[in-house]
Design an enzyme around this catalytic site. Structure first.
Site, PDB file in Angstrom:
ATOM      1  N   CYS A  78       7.593  19.075 -32.822  1.00  0.00           N
ATOM      2  CA  CYS A  78       8.090  17.762 -32.424  1.00  0.00           C
ATOM      3  C   CYS A  78       6.930  16.766 -32.414  1.00  0.00           C
ATOM      4  O   CYS A  78       5.878  17.025 -31.825  1.00  0.00           O
ATOM      5  CB  CYS A  78       8.723  17.846 -31.039  1.00  0.00           C
ATOM      6  SG  CYS A  78       9.308  16.249 -30.417  1.00  0.00           S
ATOM      7  N   CYS A  81       6.214  15.672 -28.573  1.00  0.00           N
ATOM      8  CA  CYS A  81       5.667  16.526 -27.506  1.00  0.00           C
ATOM      9  C   CYS A  81       5.027  17.817 -27.998  1.00  0.00           C
ATOM     10  O   CYS A  81       4.599  18.639 -27.200  1.00  0.00           O
ATOM     11  CB  CYS A  81       6.769  16.865 -26.501  1.00  0.00           C
ATOM     12  SG  CYS A  81       8.048  17.949 -27.176  1.00  0.00           S
ATOM     13  N   CYS A 127      15.065  17.571 -29.338  1.00  0.00           N
ATOM     14  CA  CYS A 127      14.010  18.472 -28.878  1.00  0.00           C
ATOM     15  C   CYS A 127      14.344  18.905 -27.456  1.00  0.00           C
ATOM     16  O   CYS A 127      14.654  18.081 -26.600  1.00  0.00           O
ATOM     17  CB  CYS A 127      12.668  17.756 -28.919  1.00  0.00           C
ATOM     18  SG  CYS A 127      11.310  18.708 -28.192  1.00  0.00           S
ATOM     19  N   CYS A 130      11.324  17.302 -24.916  1.00  0.00           N
ATOM     20  CA  CYS A 130      11.212  15.862 -24.612  1.00  0.00           C
ATOM     21  C   CYS A 130      12.512  15.104 -24.849  1.00  0.00           C
ATOM     22  O   CYS A 130      12.581  13.904 -24.605  1.00  0.00           O
ATOM     23  CB  CYS A 130      10.084  15.227 -25.410  1.00  0.00           C
ATOM     24  SG  CYS A 130      10.416  15.032 -27.182  1.00  0.00           S
ATOM     25  N   CYS A 150      19.558  19.123 -40.411  1.00  0.00           N
ATOM     26  CA  CYS A 150      19.136  17.991 -41.222  1.00  0.00           C
ATOM     27  C   CYS A 150      18.265  17.098 -40.326  1.00  0.00           C
ATOM     28  O   CYS A 150      18.770  16.429 -39.427  1.00  0.00           O
ATOM     29  CB  CYS A 150      20.382  17.270 -41.715  1.00  0.00           C
ATOM     30  SG  CYS A 150      20.072  15.978 -42.905  1.00  0.00           S
TER      31      CYS A 150
END
Length: 161
Positions: A78, A81, A127, A130, A150
């Site tokens: 991510c 984070c 995510c 976060c 996607c």
């Protein structure tokens, strides 16, 4: 004819909600440390495009993302984070114009939410750490899962192994 349409719509929506609910339950119990920041803090650490996608649920244009064509050994994290999201081994060419994966890295990677925007029923992928918007998951992917995650390139960081 209206009662039949209504019935079909209700069945379709409840099926999508059921799938999304099952998916979101898989990770919620295993996240130990959430990343929480103010808008000002997110704007200070993210590029404008990353902020638009991760925090405002935007999207990049197809075939413009940095990681759409990336191949090789490594992992995708991510951009907000640094949470591990996907292994490059699960990436495939979907023809959609966005990086696509058939599964996620671990139970602490993603949460899935029902998304009813734009007159569609989709499953949003965020995510788990976060809660940044990553993209969507669809049920038209390859074996073994049949899923296509996607994902916006701007929401990712690729680290080669």
């Amino acid at each position: 004819m209206k009662p039949i349409f209504f019935f079909v719509a209700v069945v379709f929506l409840s099926t999508c909600q059921s799938y999304s609910q099952k998916q979101s339950n898989k990770s919620s119990a295993v996240i130990q440390q959430k990343v929480i920041k103010t808008d000002a803090e997110w704007k200070a650490i993210l590029t404008p495009m990353q902020y638009k996608i991760l925090r405002e649920k935007g999207t990049e244009r197809p075939w413009t993302g940095e990681y759409n064509k990336v191949k090789g050994e490594g992992k995708f994290y991510c951009a907000g984070c640094n949470n591990l999201l996907f292994d490059a081994k699960t990436k495939f060419e979907s023809g959609s114009g966005w990086p696509s994966f058939y599964t996620y890295a671990s139970d602490t990677s993603l949460l899935d939410l029902a998304d009813y925007k734009y007159g569609m029923v989709r499953t949003e992928v965020i995510c788990a750490k976060c809660e940044g918007h990553l993209g969507h998951v669809f049920e038209d992917g390859p074996k073994p899962t049949g899923l296509r995650y996607c994902i916006n390139s701007a929401s990712l960081v690729f680290k080669k192994e």
